[in-house]
Every structure is written in structure tokens, then in C-alpha cells.
Design a protein around this motif. Structure first.
Motif, short mmCIF file in Angstrom:
data_model
loop_
_atom_site.label_atom_id
_atom_site.label_comp_id
_atom_site.label_asym_id
_atom_site.label_seq_id
_atom_site.Cartn_x
_atom_site.Cartn_y
_atom_site.Cartn_z
N ILE A 234 0.85 -1.19 0.00
CA ILE A 234 0.00 0.00 0.00
C ILE A 234 0.89 1.25 0.00
O ILE A 234 1.69 1.45 0.92
N VAL A 235 0.76 2.06 -1.03
CA VAL A 235 1.56 3.27 -1.17
C VAL A 235 0.83 4.46 -0.54
O VAL A 235 1.42 5.29 0.12
N SER A 236 -0.47 4.53 -0.75
CA SER A 236 -1.24 5.65 -0.17
C SER A 236 -2.66 5.20 0.13
O SER A 236 -3.18 4.27 -0.51
N ASN A 237 -3.27 5.86 1.09
CA ASN A 237 -4.65 5.54 1.46
C ASN A 237 -5.62 6.44 0.69
O ASN A 237 -5.22 7.38 0.00
N SER A 238 -6.90 6.16 0.87
CA SER A 238 -7.93 6.91 0.14
C SER A 238 -8.04 8.33 0.66
O SER A 238 -7.72 8.63 1.82
N GLN A 239 -8.53 9.19 -0.22
CA GLN A 239 -8.80 10.59 0.16
C GLN A 239 -10.10 11.04 -0.48
O GLN A 239 -10.37 10.71 -1.64
N LEU A 240 -10.87 11.82 0.26
CA LEU A 240 -12.04 12.48 -0.30
C LEU A 240 -11.67 13.96 -0.40
O LEU A 240 -11.37 14.60 0.61
N GLN A 241 -11.67 14.48 -1.62
CA GLN A 241 -11.16 15.84 -1.82
C GLN A 241 -12.18 16.72 -2.52
O GLN A 241 -13.16 16.24 -3.09
N LYS A 242 -11.91 18.02 -2.45
CA LYS A 242 -12.81 19.00 -3.06
C LYS A 242 -11.98 19.94 -3.95
O LYS A 242 -10.95 20.46 -3.51
N ILE A 243 -12.45 20.14 -5.20
CA ILE A 243 -11.78 21.06 -6.11
C ILE A 243 -12.65 22.31 -6.25
O ILE A 243 -13.84 22.20 -6.61
N ASN A 244 -12.07 23.43 -5.96
CA ASN A 244 -12.77 24.70 -6.16
C ASN A 244 -12.75 25.01 -7.66
O ASN A 244 -11.68 25.13 -8.26
N THR A 245 -13.91 25.11 -8.26
CA THR A 245 -13.95 25.28 -9.72
C THR A 245 -13.63 26.71 -10.15
O THR A 245 -13.54 26.99 -11.35
N SER A 246 -13.47 27.62 -9.20
CA SER A 246 -13.06 28.98 -9.55
C SER A 246 -11.55 29.09 -9.64
O SER A 246 -10.99 29.56 -10.64
N ASP A 247 -10.86 28.67 -8.57
CA ASP A 247 -9.40 28.81 -8.57
C ASP A 247 -8.68 27.46 -8.72
O ASP A 247 -7.46 27.39 -8.67
N PHE A 248 -9.44 26.39 -8.86
CA PHE A 248 -8.90 25.04 -9.08
C PHE A 248 -8.03 24.54 -7.90
O PHE A 248 -7.19 23.66 -8.08
N SER A 249 -8.22 25.13 -6.73
CA SER A 249 -7.48 24.67 -5.56
C SER A 249 -8.11 23.39 -5.03
O SER A 249 -9.31 23.11 -5.24
#
Lengths: 349, 635
Positions: A234-249
Motif C-alpha cells: 500500500i503506497v497511499s490511502n484513500s482521500q475524499l477531496q474538493k476542487i474549487n472550480t473557480s481557482d482550481f485549488s
């Protein structure tokens, strides 16, 4: 001799009439398949038993394409997208997209010359976008003319382009890695048909949803590698992420301490301000509270929410029982279940 | 339905009783000449015989080709050179027995027999016993029996034959036969070698593209040796050895992306020894057979040649039989037989080596006098794993109008034991399966409308019905399939056949034709496993209508013919069908005799119209296929 001939003929005709029978079609020609839901059933690998199951209040048709068109749909039905009264059915391992009239379900065409098609979204009035690529080669988003069903553009993206989502004249493509791996979202400018930026997220971004605030929620499964003896690391675990569609952060909603127990491309759903995701059960995250609550027990393969009722639909693919979809209320109370084709992965409303 | 069966049984018994009343006091041994040595009684059965004259033109072909082109059989072929199963009358291929000299060749692990591995040149005749009495053959004859027969030529002779065949898709076949002997000793040796690239173009109707099949090469050879010795006027011995080896790649199915390379290697060693003593009114036969089959399957990734899966199957069967025939009178013959067999299998997907023992005893009585032939028989079998019911068969045939109209009828009880794969396949098998059991009955008539040297017309009509309870089907439960005793299947088939021809001057025009109407279906089902839509559903891979037409013309040394086969749509699962198809084949042949050497040149074309069709779902069959043959016969 003549008598025997007559008897023989009578017996033959009588037998043919006696054994003949017919059955009534439960679907009315006027209504067709317009009043119900569809379930995408992948089927078993290398078995050509992928199917679209149709469900209405009284009827379940396990393989509506075969029933209407008299042909099997193909091997590994990955997704179905309804655009302008046509359904685009992506058959991954048959390297094609079947186009059907969504009311009659009659085939109106086939998009071929694809290598590893995954999903379809509407791109313009006369175009659709198809994510294609196994992670090693032909990793493109193809633009297809809906009149001619021919490719008009090919846009190179990351490895294994998978789920796609359009917002504000941008096409977001989750590069899930295919048989390889990736950790990016490609953003395609829908005017110029070029990749305008590449956003780095967690490993293997599999599924995306647009929330009420027009942010993109991304479920990244995390990466496991294998050595020559198929020993996993296992290299990395799961992530739940959010992309801001204005600044793409990118911000992380939840960093898991494990990899979620789901490997389909449909482990994330969103309805009425609540994020649902699949792990060892169905969990929900509402509002600003990042702590998930368990809403439904059990391990499921896919999840979708009915945009009208907000009901939760999960697909069940257990090894030793019938494959089915189960309807739950938004609070997690079981409503109904329907046996479908093999390996249902998504519900299309 | 039971009443109908009992009425027919009573009718048969009454006829038998009437027949026994006709027995004469004097004892004659006519039956010796009529019955092939050791052959079972088959009065009332429907049988088709393909003798040496038919087999001659199929010297480098397999049993699959013969059956495909000469009658209506349900063939499930995975393509040229790949495995093929045959089934009769709507029963499955594991319910149709392939028998060599009375020994079943059906795989104890899979239940069926790969008929693409049966070289025709090794046998003197092929008999299709459509009725397949279970009392004679044991397990798995709901659909009938295909008998492979090697009868010696009991006269002084020396003959040899060599044949070379070149076909489309890089196909090459070599065949040779050497036969010699006299009235006391005969030997027949055969050798067949076949190789093909087999990568034919086809239309993939799922992917909707014209494409080329890949990874479907095969090569195999088969060698047989039959010896016969007539030691004295009482005692004779027959020995047969048959070895087959084949390696074939398994191509990807239609509609899928070829990610893997699959290969299958089959080897099979079969042998038998038969000793027969004929003394006065007795005929005592002691036979033994040893049959050993092996298969190795491998699956690798195409890109990295990394082994993904490997499995092996090894099975052995040892059979001993003792049969005593007693000619009780000029009309009555009695048989008593005991059999003992050991089946064992070592399969990588079983947890351990599995072994099964079977003991069987059979009693049979035949009455035969001029226009009447009837027989009754019973069989009791003891299996180390199951309880098998007492089996019975009664059959009768009567020339109601001598040489014009023959009536026949038979009925009996049958069964089929589960295969080893059904029982022991790890995680998927079901060790609690029960044997299939049921009964069948049949009526038929053959009419000879005209039979002279210049013109002939013979027709045959038959109706066959069977009921199979505890039908074993592999049922999907989620992603896994498990065999279960799920259903009662009903087999109903009406068969019409006609042979006609005429000779005018040097031209002979003839035609064979047949039409089958098949209503075999699932009659009852375990409701916890399947929905009601299965009830009444047609059995898988069984066409409702099947038709063949085989006109031919012969002029001096020229011979030409056409073969048309039509199969209506067939179900491969509940509600899903494969399309109907019609396939047209043709051939032309010329033979030239110069002293002791006859040379035969022939060209044949299969699937002339390039029909897109399948006999097994998703496995494309080739379009137009051309073959040229040259054969030399030395007498």
C-alpha cells in the motif's frame, strides 16, 4: 399407404400447433422505456453478458437491449449516459458505444474504433466526449459528432481517463490510471478543445460529483503496487477531496487511514447537500461536518442518488447470491430491491 | 403422462406375449449371423448406420464433420480444430454417449466427449443409436448413443490408403491407413495428422467490425491399431489401441478484447481387449478397457507472457465386462452381463484424487422371427456414491407390410450420474447432487415406397418423448455458478427423414433430407433458484426447427453433391437467443482407377454463402472454407 400419409401429415401439423406458444410483452409501445430507471450491469468478464436492466413499478427486464434488438450488448458494460433522448451505452471490453433511442431502446448506431472506452458526457449541441484509455496507451478524450458518430477530435489526457464532469465551459477528466496509475484531473477548455490545466489530487481519482456550491467532490482510492509475485504494497490511502472550480485549488475533506473497500468507478454520490461514499458500509458527510456517519450497513459495488427523490440506490454484487439494486430512503431505510443482470455498477435515472 | 406411458408399456408387453406364442420348437442359430458379435439387442430402436462406403470420403475428417454434414445433430463447436460436443434430440452432450466397442468414452470429469478428436478412418462404421437403451449402455443416454465400430474384414486382403488435404486458413491434413489379413488374422493401422493456423476473418456482430481471429492455431495427431485373431472355430480375440494428442490455442470470444493467450493440450490413450468364445448355443465375451485422458490448460497475459492460470485434468477408467449370450431357440436369445468399472480423476481444481466404483448386472431377452423383433431388458447398477434405480427397456419392431412398412416402438428408464466436475470442482461443485433420472418412449415407422436398382424412396417418421427429473444445470448465484438438481426437463421431438434417388443410364441422382421439430423444454423448476420465466422455456442450444437437404449426382467416376443445413434460433440463456442460420456446402470428386491403385481427387467448399453463425455462443465459425484432397487407395 394414402391413409398412412394422411395420418403422418395430421400428426406433424397437430404437433406443431400443439407445441407452439407466444407470450405478451409487458412494455406498452406508447410508453416504451421512458417511465422507469436503468441499471448498468457490467456482466462477467469475457462472457458477453453485460446488460442494461430496466425497472419500473411492475417490471424488471434484465437485458433490455437484447430483448429489443435481439443481440447481446457485449462484454463489460461500463456506463450509460442519456443525452437528448439517446442513451450512449459504453461497452468497455467490446471497444464500442451503442447508441439507442431511450424510449424504444432500439439501436440507432454504434461508435467503434475505440480501445478502452469508459464514460460519456455531453460536450456541445452536436458532440459528446468519451474518455478512453487503459493507462498504457490511447489515453484520450475523444470528441464524437452525434450525427455521424465519427471522431472529430482527440485530446490527450492523463493515464486511464475515467469519470468526466462539465462545469462552466470546462470538462473535468478524472485520470484514474487504468491498468497503470495516475493522480491528476485534466481540465479541458470546451471552446478550444485543449487541456488548459492539470490538477494534482490523491492517487487514483475514481469518481467525481458536483456539489451545490459548484465544487467538485473527488474520491481518490489510494495506490497499491504489486511485485512480480503479486505481493501488494500500500503506497497511499484513500482521500475524499474538493476542487474549487473557480481557482482550481484542492482541499481534503477526509484523509482515510485505509483504502476504502470499493474498487468500482461509482463509489461516490451526492444529493441534497450530502456526500455519500462506499466503504465497508455506506457513509454520509453533510454540511461542514467532515465526520462521516454510517447510513446503510453492507458492502456495495456502486451508489447513485435519485435526483428527484434523493433516494439512495446501491448495487449489490455478492459472490454467492443474486446481483441486485436496493433502494433506500435518504435516511437509510430500505424501500425495495430488484434482481438485475450480473455486476450492476450504476443506476441511471 | 404416466397413464400414457403405462398404456404403451402394456401394449408392448401384449405384443411380446403374442410374439412368444409364435415360438417354434426347432432351434436355429440365425441370430449369430444377424447380430454383430457382442452387439446389444436393439429391436424397436431408431438407428442410422454410416458404413465404410460413407466413411471413405471422410478419411481425414473427424466425427464432427461426418455428423455435421449427414444428418441433424446438435453440434456445439468452438471452431475448427477446437473441441466439439454432440447431442441428439435435445438432450445435452453429457446425455449423449459416445461408445467405442461398447465402452463409454464420455469424460468422467466433464461428461461429454470431444468429437473433434475422433478420426473417422479408424472405424469400419459409425452407428447412431438414437434410442440408446440405458439397460445396454448405462449412464447418460437420454439423447442416444454414437457407436464407433471397428469390425475386421474377415478375408484375405491387403490395402492401403494415403490422403493429403490442403484447406483454407493454412490447414493441412495427412491420413494413412494400412489394412491386411486373412480369415484368421487381421490388422488395421491408421495415422492422422492435422495442423492449421485457423485465423480466419469473420464479422464480429457485437463489436460491429470485420476482424480476424487470432491465436487459434492447432495441431494434433491420432494413431490407432486394431488386431483381430480367430484362434480356432470357437475362440477369437480383438485388441484395439488408440492414442490422440492435440495442442490448440483458444482464441478470444467474439465481442471481447484479446488480452490473454489461452492454450489447451489434450492427450488420450484408449485400449481394449475382447475375447469371445462361441460354442454351440453359447457366446461368451470377456472384455476389458483402459481409458486415460489428460488435459492441461494455461492462460497468460498477452503483453507480459505472465502465467495467470494453469489447471490440469487427469482421468482414468478401467472397465471389465463378462457377457454370456445363450441362443434359447431359433427365435429367442438371452443375454446376461456383468460389468465392473473404476473411475478416478486427479484434477488440480479438486481437493484430492476422486474415485468412483460401479458394478452393474444386465439381463436381456430378444425374440426375433421374420417380421417381428422385440426385446426386453433390465439392468441394476450399484455405484459407490449413489442409489441407482432398476432400469428397464422394452422395444419392438414389426414389418406390418413386408418390405414396405416397418413399425417400431420402445420405452424405458434412464439415468445419468453427475460428472466429477459437477461434484468436486473446488468452491463451485456440489457434492450433494443426485443423479438425473427419467424415462423415455418412442414410436416410429419406416416406409419403403419404392426400392429398385433404378429408383428408391424411403421415408421415416419418429416421435420421441422423454422426462428427466433432477436435471443438473449450472445456475449462476452472483458471480459463481453451481450445478444443481433444479429442474424437470421434457424432451419432445418429431423427426422426418427421406432418402430418394434414381438412376438413368449412367447418371444417378439422389437426395437425403430431414426435418426435426423439437419442443424440448424445462417443465418444472426449483422456485428458490429461478423465476417462473424458466418454466416452459426451450432447452438451451436446441433449435425448434432443423432441416437438412443433401442432393447428389454421380456420373461414371464423377461425384458431386450439395449439403444445406438450417437451424432455427437457439436459446443460450433464459430469453436470449442466437440467430437462425442456413449453411450451404458443396463438393465434387473424381476417381481414377489404374490397376490396383485408385486415386481420388476432390474439392469441397463449406459455408459457400459466407454465413455469419455460431454453434456455441460468441465463438465465431469460419466463413467460406475451401479444401482440396488427393487420396490414393491401393488394393
Amino acid at each position: 399407404m394414402k391413409t398412412i400419409t394422411k395420418i403422418t401429415t395430421t400428426v406433424c401439423i397437430g404437433a406443431i400447433l400443439l407445441f407452439s406458444s407466444c407470450k405478451e410483452d409487458p412494455i406498452s409501445p406508447e410508453k416504451g422505456y421512458s417511465d422507469g430507471i436503468f441499471v448498468v450491469c457490467e456482466g462477467n468478464f469475457n462472457s458477453n453478458d453485460g446488460a442494461i436492466s430496466f425497472i419500473d413499478d411492475t417490471t424488471v427486464i434484465k437485458d433490455v437491449y437484447n430483448k429489443v434488438n435481439g443481440l447481446p450488448l457485449g462484454d463489460i458494460v461500463q456506463s450509460m449516459t442519456i443525452i437528448d433522448n439517446k442513451a450512449y451505452i459504453v461497452v468497455n471490453n467490446s471497444q464500442k458505444i451503442e447508441v439507442v433511442d431511450v424510449t424504444t431502446f432500439k439501436s440507432v448506431g454504434t461508435i467503434t474504433k475505440l480501445s478502452f472506452p469508459r464514460y460519456v458526457v455531453k460536450f456541445s449541441a452536436n458532440e459528446i466526449a468519451v474518455s478512453n484509455g487503459d493507462g498504457f496507451e490511447n489515453n484520450y478524450v475523444y470528441i464524437i459528432n452525434t450525427k455521424t458518430l465519427a471522431k472529430t477530435d482527440s485530446i490527450a489526457v492523463g493515464a486511464g481517463p475515467n469519470k468526466m464532469l462539465t462545469y462552466n465551459n470546462n470538462l473535468f477528466v478524472a485520470n484514474m490510471g487504468g491498468w497503470s496509475n495516475d493522480k491528476t484531473i485534466s481540465v479541458i477548455n470546451m471552446q478550444t478543445k485543449t487541456v488548459s490545466r492539470t490538477i494534482e489530487v490523491g492517487d487514483l481519482p475514481a469518481d467525481m460529483e458536483l456539489d451545490n456550491a459548484n465544487n467538485i467532490i473527488v474520491m481518490c482510492y489510494g495506490l497499491t503496487t504489486y511485485d512480480q509475485n503479486w505481493t501488494p504494497t500500500i503506497v497511499s490511502n484513500s482521500q475524499l477531496q474538493k476542487i474549487n472550480t473557480s481557482d482550481f485549488s484542492v482541499t481534503t475533506i477526509k484523509q482515510f487511514d485505509h483504502q476504502v473497500a470499493n474498487f468500482s468507478s461509482n463509489g461516490l454520490a451526492y444529493a441534497n447537500g450530502t456526500i455519500y461514499y462506499l466503504d465497508d458500509a455506506v457513509y454520509a458527510i453533510s454540511g461542514a461536518n467532515a465526520n462521516p456517519t454510517k447510513v446503510i450497513d453492507g458492502v456495495y459495488y456502486g451508489i447513485d442518488c435519485n435526483p428527484k427523490t434523493n433516494d439512495i440506490w446501491v448495487t449489490y454484487t455478492g459472490a454467492a447470491s443474486s446481483h441486485k439494486v436496493i433502494q433506500y430512503s435518504p435516511s437509510g431505510t430500505k424501500q425495495k430491491e430488484y434482481v438485475t443482470g450480473f455486476y450492476p455498477n450504476a443506476v441511471v435515472f | 403422462m404416466k397413464q400414457k406411458f403405462y398404456c404403451i408399456s402394456i401394449g408392448l408387453v401384449c405384443l411380446c406375449v403374442y410374439a412368444f406364442g409364435q415360438i417354434h420348437d426347432t432351434v436355429r442359430l440365425d441370430s449369430v449371423a444377424v447380430c454383430r458379435n457382442g452387439e446389444y439387442f436393439w429391436g424397436g430402436a431408431k438407428r442410422e448406420v454410416f458404413d465404410n462406403s460413407v466413411l471413405q470420403s471422410y478419411a481425414s475428417a473427424s466425427l464432427q464433420t461426418l455428423l455435421q454434414q449427414n444428418s441433424l445433430f446438435i453440434l456445439k463447436s468452438y471452431g475448427n480444430g477446437l473441441s466439439s460436443g454432440v447431442s441428439l434430440r435435445g438432450a445435452g452432450s453429457s446425455q449423449t454417449q459416445i461408445s467405442w466397442e461398447g465402452f463409454s468414452l464420455n469424460s468422467i470429469t466433464m461428461g461429454d466427449m470431444d468429437i473433434s478428436l475422433v478420426p473417422l478412418l479408424s472405424f469400419s462404421s459409425i452407428t447412431i443409436d438414437h434410442s440408446g437403451f440405458a439397460t445396454n449402455y448405462g449412464s447418460g443416454t437420454f439423447g442416444g448413443v454414437v457407436e464407433l465400430v471397428s469390425e475386421p474384414i474377415k478375408q484375405k486382403h491387403t490395402s492401403a490408403s494415403v490422403q493429403y488435404t490442403q484447406g483454407s486458413f493454412g490447414t493441412r491434413k495427412y491420413a494413412s491407413v494400412l489394412s491386411f489379413g486373412n480369415q484368421r488374422f487381421q490388422s488395421k493401422s491408421t495415422l492422422l495428422y492435422a495442423k492449421s493456423n485457423n485465423n480466419f476473418p469473420y464479422y464480429d456482430y457485437i463489436r460491429k467490425i470485420h476482424t480476424q481471429r487470432v491465436n487459434s492455431e492447432y495441431q494434433g495427431f491420432s494413431v490407432t491399431q486394431t488386431l483381430f485373431a480367430q484362434w480356432n472355430q470357437y475362440f477369437q480375440t480383438k485388441v484395439g489401441v488408440w492414442y490422440t494428442a492435440r495442442t490448440c490455442n483458444i482464441p478470444p470470444i467474439m465481442g471481447s478484447t484479446p488480452y490473454f493467450v489461452e492454450n489447451q493440450q489434450d492427450t488420450s490413450f484408449k485400449s481394449f481387449v475382447s475375447n469371445q468364445l462361441i460354442y454351440k448355443k453359447f457366446q461368451i465375451t470377456v472384455k476389458s478397457a483402459y481409458i486415460s485422458d489428460a488435459q492441461l490448460y494455461t492462460k497468460e497475459t498477452k503483453q507480459y507472457a505472465k502465467m495467470l492460470q494453469q489447471s490440469s485434468i487427469e482421468s482414468n477408467r478401467l472397465v471389465h465386462t463378462l457377457k454370456i449370450r445363450r441362443y434359447l431357440s431359433s427365435c429367442i436369445t438371452g443375454d446376461a452381463e456383468v460389468q465392473y468399472s473404476i473411475n478416478s480423476a486427479n484434477v488440480s481444481n479438486y481437493k484430492q484424487v476422486q474415485t468412483e466404483y460401479t458394478k452393474a448386472g444386465m439381463l436381456a431377452l430378444q425374440y426375433k422371427k421374420s417380421r417381428l423383433q422385440s426385446n426386453i431388458s433390465v439392468r441394476k447398477e450399484y455405484n459407490s456414491k449413489y442409489s441407482i434405480p432398476l432400469l428397464y427397456t422394452a422395444g419392438i419392431q414389426y414389418d406390418i407390410v413386408p418390405s414396405k412398412i416397418l413399425l417400431r416402438a420402445n420405452g424405458g428408464k434412464k439415468f445419468r450420474t453427475p460428472t466429477f466436475n459437477d461434484l468436486y470442482w473446488e468452491q463451485w461443485g456440489n457434492p450433494h447432487l443426485l443423479p438425473e433420472r427419467g424415462h423415455t418412449w418412442e414410436i416410429g415407422s419406416q416406409q419403403t415406397w419404392k426400392h429398385t436398382q433404378k429408383m428408391w424412396l424411403v421415408t421415416d417418421v419418429a416421435y420421441y418423448e422423454g422426462y428427466i427429473t433432477n436435471r443438473i444445470l449450472w445456475i449462476p448465484q452472483g458471480a459463481q455458478w453451481h450445478p444443481m438438481n433444479v429442474a424437470q426437463a421434457t424432451i419432445q421431438v418429431l423427426e422426418l427423414r427421406a432418402k430418394t434417388g434414381t438412376t438413368i443410364h449412367n447418371v444417378t441422382v439422389s437426395s437425403n433430407m430431414g426435418l426435426d421439430y423439437n419442443n424440448s423444454h424445462i417443465a418444472k423448476i426449483n422456485s428458490s433458484l429461478q423465476t417462473d420465466e424458466a418454466i416452459g422455456h426451450r432447452l438451451y442450444y436446441v433449435p425448434k426447427y432443423a432441416l437438412f437437404l443433401q442432393p447428389a449426382i454421380q456420373y461414371k467416376s464423377w461425384n458431386a453433391g450439395v449439403h444445406l443445413l438450417y437451424n432455427s434460433k437457439r436459446y443460450y440463456s433464459i430469453g436470449n437467443t442466437m440467430n437462425q442460420y442456413a449453411v450451404l456446402n458443396a463438393h465434387i470428386e473424381y476417381s481414377l482407377t489404374n490397376k490396383k491403385i485408385t486415386s481420388v481427387y476432390s474439392v469441397s467448399a463449406q459455408n459457400i454463402t459466407n454465413t455469419v453463425y455460431e454453434s456455441v455462443r460468441s465463438y465465431p465459425l469460419p466463413g467460406r472454407y475451401l479444401e482440396c484432397k488427393i487420396q490414393f487407395l491401393i488394393n
